[in-house]
Enzyme design. Structure first.
Site, PDB file in Angstrom:
ATOM      1  N   CYS A 106      39.788  31.961  48.872  1.00  0.00           N
ATOM      2  CA  CYS A 106      41.218  31.761  48.658  1.00  0.00           C
ATOM      3  C   CYS A 106      41.919  32.736  49.591  1.00  0.00           C
ATOM      4  O   CYS A 106      42.035  33.916  49.288  1.00  0.00           O
ATOM      5  CB  CYS A 106      41.602  32.013  47.197  1.00  0.00           C
ATOM      6  SG  CYS A 106      43.394  31.890  46.919  1.00  0.00           S
ATOM      7  N   CYS A 109      45.377  34.188  48.025  1.00  0.00           N
ATOM      8  CA  CYS A 109      45.378  35.095  46.871  1.00  0.00           C
ATOM      9  C   CYS A 109      43.953  35.263  46.358  1.00  0.00           C
ATOM     10  O   CYS A 109      43.142  35.916  47.022  1.00  0.00           O
ATOM     11  CB  CYS A 109      46.363  34.643  45.805  1.00  0.00           C
ATOM     12  SG  CYS A 109      46.335  32.891  45.380  1.00  0.00           S
ATOM     13  N   SER A 110      43.604  34.661  45.234  1.00  0.00           N
ATOM     14  CA  SER A 110      42.265  34.907  44.660  1.00  0.00           C
ATOM     15  C   SER A 110      41.825  33.784  43.730  1.00  0.00           C
ATOM     16  O   SER A 110      41.068  34.026  42.791  1.00  0.00           O
ATOM     17  CB  SER A 110      42.274  36.221  43.878  1.00  0.00           C
ATOM     18  OG  SER A 110      43.208  36.118  42.812  1.00  0.00           O
ATOM     19  N   CYS A 111      42.295  32.554  43.958  1.00  0.00           N
ATOM     20  CA  CYS A 111      42.037  31.456  43.028  1.00  0.00           C
ATOM     21  C   CYS A 111      40.541  31.155  42.903  1.00  0.00           C
ATOM     22  O   CYS A 111      39.826  31.110  43.893  1.00  0.00           O
ATOM     23  CB  CYS A 111      42.786  30.208  43.490  1.00  0.00           C
ATOM     24  SG  CYS A 111      44.575  30.448  43.544  1.00  0.00           S
TER      25      CYS A 111
END
Lengths: 199, 205, 205, 199
Positions: A106, A109-111
């Site tokens: 991702c 972000c950090s999905c």
């Protein structure tokens, strides 16, 4: 502006900042403490890579389940009692083979599909992985211990929408005849992100 | 926005600090941050697109130097103040010091009027757009051409959803790009698949 | 390189902290940094392109959080070690602590073989290139079209000069871009003029 | 690797880092101390905005000089005894008028014609100015106190090569009949960068 004297102060440490928010939420009747305890329970008991490992082991041993999993991941993991948050509307499963390595990231972000494969490891959320894995996938995987021959193609999946991905790792040859439980025990979070292969 | 958060393809970073079975959390306060930003979502104080955008709006030096959970915390604090749950004064009084917040948002936008449907196999180009607010097209695909390989049912349109603007849900197209198209002569050979909202795309010849 | 140093057009920053008659230096050590990096250039230890590139190669978090003169200092320390003037060990022993350095350089490149001459009034496009080493084309003009309005005599080609590669000097073309071309719908109306080396350009239709 | 024990230490403060380099240079016979003293003398006595102010005042009062300045800045400032480092091969002078505002920046680092207009002010080298002035020129100038009407066009000069720029500000109407010395006294570094106009 009244009473801004405290603005001259030092930056509050992160712990004091979240202390303050927790206290305000508690004072507003939002049950912050209970939410924290529930969250701690959830991450220790529910959002575990063992969930995904069960999914993988079943897909390896049950061709009909695997077919349903590849067609509609969210519905198929539901058969095993696994759920996803409402905003994760789709779970897409990508299969690694002898000639193909799928990798999830991702960049924005950090999905992740955290209810299925567990919350993302620290490095997955760090700037290095986000910046480099889309552009230097083979190099980054090699640095992480996965030295793929040129004959293996790489597909990187950048999780930019609320669709979630998990990788179905290649089943190691040595596991012929193993039970689902035995198989599930060797499946790691890294393999379901696609930065490792199972031996 | 063309912010520093848009990391994909940025150079100059060192090795990924990877170890097997790496931890998610490194201190108890981090779990409290995660629990409370989720609680705020459950209470309808903000949605996940607003949450992500408030992280992107962090002062760039702060974004890069903060840990992952300090970024989460900054978004939570900023949005609670912007939504009127508490004031900055109240927060800082209770915290016993200043609390760095994200910078103000630029305006969002509704769906792109000229968007159209695509089918699997279509060649598409990511529009050359610079959206001042929240957007989920990473900069590295801007103006680039790929092929639609999958289509999802509709999702809320993030460019609107992060800004409280009404918009229709949109499908996302799984678009396959080759790294040779994204970074000619300067990337490892691979396919990169990105989930691209309909509004971000135009037909490619 | 597509580094964080490539600031032009990046969003998310706050106001310029401007005051009239602002200072250049804020502490005596800053002047010593400036004097000594210039002294190293005079001694032929490195050239200005190497100096600039060593700043660009700083770890991105360090680049953004460091002050201007800490960046200069980091370049000076890194290049002196890379050029063998002193070792990291000697430097850190004398400094009584660790000294953060820039990351290693990627390879440079010679002049682009297919470059050509332009004349004033020509429409030119900045090549869609991603140069791994030093390059003086800011990312915001990549792939963009402008008009040549002036031409300078030849300069050392930075992409080579920063890496100790032999190359011919090249003219730079003063290329006029409109912000509407650079950031459609998302910039103040203006012309932006950039000094673009010949190797970075191709003819535009 | 021998003697790496000190690597465990804290990061050295910036002052200690430059102390160390200065000491090594001195030990190598590079005359670091003398170079520092010379530099301090140079920035206090030589690289001053008063240089550029003299150039501007002369250009305002001597049309033939102005013509030479606009054609070949480096040679023209040389007539006033002003020099530039060898790698600054060209000085290009851009004239501000009632309908045109030229502004200088360096988005990639901090390049300036420092021997002529003085070393760049802190804000010129900061990330905010570098990031924003090319894209939001009118907004940034307004925030810096220069609120230009829409009738004034803006040209931003990004110093990406070793060509150097200076701005010839518009001469204020109230200065009719002033001497070169009087004129030079009102010319500021900000006006020669192009972020201010003279009143």
């Amino acid at each position: 502006m009244p009473d801004t004297g405290h603005r001259q102060q030092e930056t509050a440490p992160v712990e004091r900042r979240i202390d303050a928010i927790e206290a305000i939420f508690e004072a507003r009747g939002m049950n912050a403490r209970a939410a924290i305890e529930e969250f701690e329970h959830t991450i220790e008991e529910k959002w575990l890579p063992e969930n995904g490992a069960r999914v993988v082991a079943k897909a390896w041993t049950d061709p009909a389940f695997k077919k349903r999993l590849m067609e509609n991941g969210r519905a198929a993991v539901g058969e095993l009692g696994l759920t996803m948050p409402p905003h994760h509307r789709h779970l897409i499963v990508k299969e690694n083979t002898a000639t193909l390595q799928n990798v999830i990231c991702c960049t924005l972000c950090s999905c992740t599909a955290f209810t299925i494969i567990g919350l993302p490891p620290d490095w997955y959320k760090e700037l290095e992985y986000r910046a480099r894995v889309v552009r230097q996938s083979r190099t980054v995987l090699k640095e992480m211990g996965l030295d793929l021959p040129e004959s293996v193609d790489i597909r990187v999946w950048d999780t930019t929408a609320d669709t979630r991905y998990m990788i179905l790792p290649e089943r190691p040859a040595r596991t012929a005849g193993w039970s689902e439980e035995q198989l599930a025990a060797i499946v790691t979070k890294d393999a379901m992100i696609g930065v490792a292969r199972l031996a | 926005m063309d912010g520093v958060h848009d990391m994909g393809g940025r150079q100059g970073f060192g090795r990924v600090r990877h170890k097997p079975k790496a931890e998610t959390f490194h201190a108890p306060w981090e779990k409290r941050v995660n629990a409370l930003y989720s609680l705020a979502v459950k209470h309808g104080i903000y949605n996940m697109d607003e949450y992500r955008h408030a992280i992107e709006r962090m002062e760039p030096r702060h974004y890069l130097s903060a840990s992952y959970y300090e970024r989460s915390l900054t978004s939570l604090a900023t949005l609670c103040i912007e939504k009127g749950v508490f004031t900055q004064d109240e927060l800082e009084r209770r915290a016993g010091g200043t609390v760095p917040l994200s910078l103000p948002a630029a305006p969002g936008r509704p769906n792109v009027a000229t968007r159209q449907k695509y089918k699997i196999g279509d060649r598409v180009r990511v529009r050359t757009e610079h959206v001042p607010g929240h957007v989920r097209a990473p900069g590295y695909i801007r103006g680039k051409t790929g092929i639609v390989v999958d289509i999802t049912p509709a999702y809320p349109f993030p460019d609107a959803h992060a800004h409280g603007i009404h918009a229709e849900d949109e499908p996302t197209y799984d678009v396959r790009f080759r790294t040779e198209e994204l970074w000619p002569g300067s990337a490892d050979r691979a396919e990169v698949h990105v989930g691209v909202f309909e509004s971000y795309l135009e037909p490619a010849a």
